[in-house]
Design a protein around this motif. Structure first.
Motif, PDB file in Angstrom:
ATOM      1  N   GLY A 363       0.817  -1.214   0.000  1.00  0.00           N
ATOM      2  CA  GLY A 363       0.000   0.000   0.000  1.00  0.00           C
ATOM      3  C   GLY A 363       0.845   1.256   0.000  1.00  0.00           C
ATOM      4  O   GLY A 363       0.579   2.202  -0.747  1.00  0.00           O
ATOM      5  N   ASN A 364       1.881   1.280   0.839  1.00  0.00           N
ATOM      6  CA  ASN A 364       2.763   2.447   0.912  1.00  0.00           C
ATOM      7  C   ASN A 364       3.458   2.709  -0.416  1.00  0.00           C
ATOM      8  O   ASN A 364       3.584   3.862  -0.855  1.00  0.00           O
ATOM      9  N   TYR A 365       3.934   1.641  -1.039  1.00  0.00           N
ATOM     10  CA  TYR A 365       4.607   1.794  -2.328  1.00  0.00           C
ATOM     11  C   TYR A 365       3.674   2.424  -3.354  1.00  0.00           C
ATOM     12  O   TYR A 365       4.076   3.337  -4.092  1.00  0.00           O
ATOM     13  N   TYR A 366       2.430   1.968  -3.401  1.00  0.00           N
ATOM     14  CA  TYR A 366       1.515   2.494  -4.418  1.00  0.00           C
ATOM     15  C   TYR A 366       1.261   3.976  -4.231  1.00  0.00           C
ATOM     16  O   TYR A 366       1.147   4.726  -5.213  1.00  0.00           O
ATOM     17  N   TYR A 367       1.170   4.439  -2.978  1.00  0.00           N
ATOM     18  CA  TYR A 367       0.960   5.865  -2.744  1.00  0.00           C
ATOM     19  C   TYR A 367       2.076   6.691  -3.382  1.00  0.00           C
ATOM     20  O   TYR A 367       1.838   7.757  -3.959  1.00  0.00           O
ATOM     21  N   GLY A 368       3.294   6.213  -3.252  1.00  0.00           N
ATOM     22  CA  GLY A 368       4.405   6.916  -3.877  1.00  0.00           C
ATOM     23  C   GLY A 368       4.341   6.841  -5.391  1.00  0.00           C
ATOM     24  O   GLY A 368       4.584   7.827  -6.081  1.00  0.00           O
ATOM     25  N   GLU A 369       3.977   5.663  -5.920  1.00  0.00           N
ATOM     26  CA  GLU A 369       3.947   5.487  -7.378  1.00  0.00           C
ATOM     27  C   GLU A 369       2.974   6.443  -8.049  1.00  0.00           C
ATOM     28  O   GLU A 369       3.293   7.070  -9.065  1.00  0.00           O
ATOM     29  N   THR A 370       1.776   6.565  -7.497  1.00  0.00           N
ATOM     30  CA  THR A 370       0.780   7.424  -8.126  1.00  0.00           C
ATOM     31  C   THR A 370       1.185   8.893  -8.059  1.00  0.00           C
ATOM     32  O   THR A 370       0.846   9.684  -8.937  1.00  0.00           O
ATOM     33  N   ASN A 371       1.950   9.277  -7.036  1.00  0.00           N
ATOM     34  CA  ASN A 371       2.402  10.664  -6.936  1.00  0.00           C
ATOM     35  C   ASN A 371       3.640  10.933  -7.781  1.00  0.00           C
ATOM     36  O   ASN A 371       3.853  12.062  -8.227  1.00  0.00           O
ATOM     37  N   ILE A 372       4.440   9.903  -8.029  1.00  0.00           N
ATOM     38  CA  ILE A 372       5.514  10.033  -9.012  1.00  0.00           C
ATOM     39  C   ILE A 372       4.903  10.330 -10.373  1.00  0.00           C
ATOM     40  O   ILE A 372       5.396  11.164 -11.138  1.00  0.00           O
ATOM     41  N   GLY A 373       3.785   9.651 -10.676  1.00  0.00           N
ATOM     42  CA  GLY A 373       3.072   9.904 -11.934  1.00  0.00           C
ATOM     43  C   GLY A 373       2.551  11.320 -12.028  1.00  0.00           C
ATOM     44  O   GLY A 373       2.474  11.892 -13.125  1.00  0.00           O
ATOM     45  N   PHE A 374       2.186  11.918 -10.898  1.00  0.00           N
ATOM     46  CA  PHE A 374       1.740  13.312 -10.897  1.00  0.00           C
ATOM     47  C   PHE A 374       2.894  14.256 -11.218  1.00  0.00           C
ATOM     48  O   PHE A 374       2.741  15.218 -11.972  1.00  0.00           O
ATOM     49  N   LEU A 375       4.057  13.966 -10.657  1.00  0.00           N
ATOM     50  CA  LEU A 375       5.213  14.842 -10.840  1.00  0.00           C
ATOM     51  C   LEU A 375       5.810  14.728 -12.238  1.00  0.00           C
ATOM     52  O   LEU A 375       6.228  15.727 -12.830  1.00  0.00           O
ATOM     53  N   SER A 376       5.850  13.508 -12.757  1.00  0.00           N
ATOM     54  CA  SER A 376       6.474  13.307 -14.075  1.00  0.00           C
ATOM     55  C   SER A 376       6.003  11.984 -14.672  1.00  0.00           C
ATOM     56  O   SER A 376       5.864  10.991 -13.962  1.00  0.00           O
ATOM     57  N   GLN A 377       5.789  11.979 -15.984  1.00  0.00           N
ATOM     58  CA  GLN A 377       5.402  10.770 -16.695  1.00  0.00           C
ATOM     59  C   GLN A 377       6.612  10.008 -17.220  1.00  0.00           C
ATOM     60  O   GLN A 377       6.470   8.951 -17.835  1.00  0.00           O
ATOM     61  N   ASN A 378       7.802  10.552 -16.984  1.00  0.00           N
ATOM     62  CA  ASN A 378       9.026   9.897 -17.439  1.00  0.00           C
ATOM     63  C   ASN A 378       9.251   8.620 -16.616  1.00  0.00           C
ATOM     64  O   ASN A 378       9.390   8.655 -15.394  1.00  0.00           O
ATOM     65  N   LYS A 379       9.318   7.483 -17.307  1.00  0.00           N
ATOM     66  CA  LYS A 379       9.404   6.186 -16.635  1.00  0.00           C
ATOM     67  C   LYS A 379      10.691   6.012 -15.822  1.00  0.00           C
ATOM     68  O   LYS A 379      10.742   5.192 -14.911  1.00  0.00           O
ATOM     69  N   LYS A 380      11.716   6.787 -16.162  1.00  0.00           N
ATOM     70  CA  LYS A 380      12.975   6.611 -15.426  1.00  0.00           C
ATOM     71  C   LYS A 380      12.831   7.007 -13.966  1.00  0.00           C
ATOM     72  O   LYS A 380      13.488   6.428 -13.096  1.00  0.00           O
ATOM     73  N   TRP A 381      11.960   8.017 -13.679  1.00  0.00           N
ATOM     74  CA  TRP A 381      11.762   8.424 -12.290  1.00  0.00           C
ATOM     75  C   TRP A 381      11.051   7.334 -11.495  1.00  0.00           C
ATOM     76  O   TRP A 381      11.338   7.127 -10.309  1.00  0.00           O
ATOM     77  N   LEU A 382      10.119   6.635 -12.154  1.00  0.00           N
ATOM     78  CA  LEU A 382       9.442   5.532 -11.484  1.00  0.00           C
ATOM     79  C   LEU A 382      10.436   4.416 -11.184  1.00  0.00           C
ATOM     80  O   LEU A 382      10.401   3.816 -10.102  1.00  0.00           O
ATOM     81  N   PHE A 383      11.342   4.150 -12.121  1.00  0.00           N
ATOM     82  CA  PHE A 383      12.349   3.116 -11.906  1.00  0.00           C
ATOM     83  C   PHE A 383      13.280   3.496 -10.755  1.00  0.00           C
ATOM     84  O   PHE A 383      13.587   2.673  -9.889  1.00  0.00           O
ATOM     85  N   ILE A 384      13.706   4.765 -10.725  1.00  0.00           N
ATOM     86  CA  ILE A 384      14.572   5.248  -9.644  1.00  0.00           C
ATOM     87  C   ILE A 384      13.854   5.137  -8.302  1.00  0.00           C
ATOM     88  O   ILE A 384      14.441   4.732  -7.285  1.00  0.00           O
ATOM     89  N   TYR A 385      12.560   5.498  -8.303  1.00  0.00           N
ATOM     90  CA  TYR A 385      11.757   5.405  -7.082  1.00  0.00           C
ATOM     91  C   TYR A 385      11.708   3.963  -6.574  1.00  0.00           C
ATOM     92  O   TYR A 385      11.886   3.702  -5.374  1.00  0.00           O
ATOM     93  N   ARG A 386      11.489   3.028  -7.477  1.00  0.00           N
ATOM     94  CA  ARG A 386      11.411   1.624  -7.080  1.00  0.00           C
ATOM     95  C   ARG A 386      12.727   1.144  -6.460  1.00  0.00           C
ATOM     96  O   ARG A 386      12.730   0.419  -5.466  1.00  0.00           O
ATOM     97  N   ILE A 387      13.826   1.549  -7.046  1.00  0.00           N
ATOM     98  CA  ILE A 387      15.132   1.163  -6.506  1.00  0.00           C
ATOM     99  C   ILE A 387      15.332   1.773  -5.114  1.00  0.00           C
ATOM    100  O   ILE A 387      15.826   1.111  -4.187  1.00  0.00           O
ATOM    101  N   CYS A 388      14.926   3.054  -4.954  1.00  0.00           N
ATOM    102  CA  CYS A 388      15.053   3.719  -3.650  1.00  0.00           C
ATOM    103  C   CYS A 388      14.194   3.022  -2.588  1.00  0.00           C
ATOM    104  O   CYS A 388      14.612   2.869  -1.436  1.00  0.00           O
ATOM    105  N   VAL A 389      12.984   2.613  -2.988  1.00  0.00           N
ATOM    106  CA  VAL A 389      12.093   1.921  -2.052  1.00  0.00           C
ATOM    107  C   VAL A 389      12.744   0.630  -1.571  1.00  0.00           C
ATOM    108  O   VAL A 389      12.785   0.341  -0.361  1.00  0.00           O
ATOM    109  N   LEU A 390      13.272  -0.143  -2.500  1.00  0.00           N
ATOM    110  CA  LEU A 390      13.921  -1.409  -2.131  1.00  0.00           C
ATOM    111  C   LEU A 390      15.123  -1.163  -1.218  1.00  0.00           C
ATOM    112  O   LEU A 390      15.348  -1.903  -0.252  1.00  0.00           O
ATOM    113  N   GLY A 391      15.880  -0.100  -1.522  1.00  0.00           N
ATOM    114  CA  GLY A 391      17.027   0.252  -0.685  1.00  0.00           C
ATOM    115  C   GLY A 391      16.622   0.621   0.727  1.00  0.00           C
ATOM    116  O   GLY A 391      17.272   0.223   1.707  1.00  0.00           O
ATOM    117  N   MET A 392      15.511   1.378   0.866  1.00  0.00           N
ATOM    118  CA  MET A 392      15.064   1.798   2.191  1.00  0.00           C
ATOM    119  C   MET A 392      14.447   0.643   2.979  1.00  0.00           C
ATOM    120  O   MET A 392      14.494   0.630   4.214  1.00  0.00           O
TER     121      MET A 392
END
Length: 478
Positions: A363-392
């Motif tokens: 659930g927490n991950y999805y909240y971030g994903e949908t807001n990444i989509g608000f900030l930018s549609q560039n898929k690279k930011w979503l990929f970076i976000y996913r890597i950061c989530v796994l790291g945290m």
């Protein structure tokens, strides 16, 4: 450096949670309760009916109202329900539970408003619908900067910090129960979690639907057994909660403040009322009227705190564990449950925490994903976000617990402030939608929403005009 960081974060949290947020949450919650004519009580039966209706609605190509409810409950029914309650009791006394109840009842109205607004201002994308506070701030208030600020805060808090809180609790629970290496568990956790988050929102919704329901029923069943076997203690425990809530039995002058602050802080962390997180899930649902999802999410707040959190509180207070010095968080919950059902409970609760925590990670991950989509549609930011989530998630498994929780409190507090301002300014739209819903129900109809029922429908992308509006060129019909 870490000591300096802890002091700065601690000072900011003291101001947010002991002053600003208590005033905002209570005053706006009471305002929304008054404006909705006590929706939490008045429409409780309708909440349950709509939830059942949503559970029956299935579609391969969209998120059902019940699945959207489960995504939000996946974030709510996480470690906050077990660890957060234990921390509230340890730091704020049993009286914190009373204030958690108050915040849940009042906050249910706030949750209705924010989730209804999320449905009104949702947008369509390739996966169905998405939305949330960032979207209604941009489209309803015409303040994209405010939406961007919220999007950054929720991405950092839920996707990054809160997920480290979840993994932190999971790793400590397994270390206490089985002596498992926290690093090893962290590596396993991120490997499994990666498979889920790279599968998309529909996979998250499907997993959340099954995991949340099974876990909630299992945990409530155990709590019910503990309550029944200790039923004679219930009057005295309720008396302890009441006395500690107002500092009656406490010599220290700050007892009331500690109970109130911890109750509000942990209550919000658990049920998320007014925080602006659940609306991100609420917006994904395909439904005939925004108010339906608003009612479902309001019911989620009541269920989370009054049922699940109360279950944890009673398990702890029926035992002597909370009197033991040095016990807090998951360790306190494990010790308390072990008092009731035996030593095996520590391991059982560790496994349960793994499943609870994993559902919250989704659930927490999805909240971030949908807001990444608000900030930018560039898929690279979503990929970076996913890597950061796994790291945290891995960081949370091996880090110091207090710093992680303090960071979570800070980001959560800032999120709540921004969101409460927005939903107060837009609340007329939510209550206009509620009036439309009630009017149609009284007429014996299954309510269907059209955007022209609102006095101002500027910025609303979905909810096509009704036939009457089309004949009048989309003008509002009063």
């Amino acid at each position: 450096m870490q000591e300096f960081l802890e002091n700065v974060i601690g000072s900011a949290n003291d101001f947010l949670w002991s002053k600003l947020l208590i005033v905002l949450l209570l005053s706006l919650g009471l305002f929304f309760t008054f404006r909705s004519k006590g929706l939490q009580v008045r429409m409780l039966r309708e909440m349950i009916r709509v939830l059942k209706e949503g559970a029956a609605a299935r579609s391969k190509n969209s998120i059902s109202p019940f699945q959207a409810f489960c995504i939000s409950m996946a974030a709510r029914v996480g470690t906050g329900n077990i660890t957060g309650i234990a921390i509230a009791i340890a730091l704020g006394s049993p009286g914190a539970i009373f204030w958690m109840w108050i915040i849940a009842v009042i906050g249910s109205a706030s949750s209705f408003v924010e989730s209804t607004l999320a449905q009104i201002y949702k947008v369509k994308d390739q996966n169905g619908f998405r939305g949330g506070p960032a979207y209604y701030m941009e489209k309803g208030l015409k303040k994209r900067w405010m939406g961007a600020l919220f999007a950054v805060l929720i991405t950092l808090s839920f996707g990054i910090v809160f997920n480290s809180v979840q993994s932190n609790t999971i790793s400590i629970a397994f270390q206490n129960a089985f002596g498992t290496s926290r690093l090893t568990l962290g590596l396993i956790l991120i490997a499994v979690f990666a498979c889920v988050i790279f599968g998309g929102v529909k996979r998250i919704a499907k997993m959340a639907e099954y995991v949340v329901v099974v876990l909630a029923v299992l945990y409530i069943g155990i709590a019910f057994f503990v309550i029944l076997t200790n039923i004679t203690q219930l009057p005295s425990v309720l008396s302890i909660i009441k006395k500690n809530a107002f500092g009656i039995d406490q010599a220290a002058g700050g007892a009331l403040g500690a109970a109130l602050m911890q109750g509000v802080r942990r209550g919000i962390f658990s049920n998320e009322a007014g925080m602006g997180s659940a609306p991100n899930a609420a917006a994904t649902a395909t439904t005939s009227h925004p108010v339906k999802q608003g009612l479902i999410q309001a019911f989620g707040v009541l269920t989370d705190t009054l049922v699940i959190c109360t279950s944890t509180a009673l398990i702890i207070l029926f035992s002597d564990a909370y009197h033991q010095p040095g016990l807090s968080g998951i360790a306190l919950s494990q010790a308390a449950l072990s008092d009731h059902v035996g030593a095996w409970a520590s391991g059982f609760l560790a496994v349960l925490m793994l499943l609870f925590g994993f559902s919250a990670l989704m659930g927490n991950y999805y909240y971030g994903e949908t807001n990444i989509g608000f900030l930018s549609q560039n898929k690279k930011w979503l990929f970076i976000y996913r890597i950061c989530v796994l790291g945290m998630v891995l960081f949370g498994c091996i880090s110091k617990v207090q710093l992680v929780w303090d960071m979570a409190d800070l980001f959560m507090g800032l999120m709540v402030v921004v969101n409460l301002i927005a939903i107060f300014l837009l609340s007329k739209k939510a209550f206009a939608a509620l009036s439309d819903y009630v009017r149609q129900k009284k007429a014996g109809k299954d309510p269907v929403f059209y955007r022209d029922v609102l006095p101002d429908d500027d910025g609303i992308e979905c909810w096509e005009y009704s036939d009457i509006a089309k004949n009048t060129k989309g003008k509002h019909i009063s």
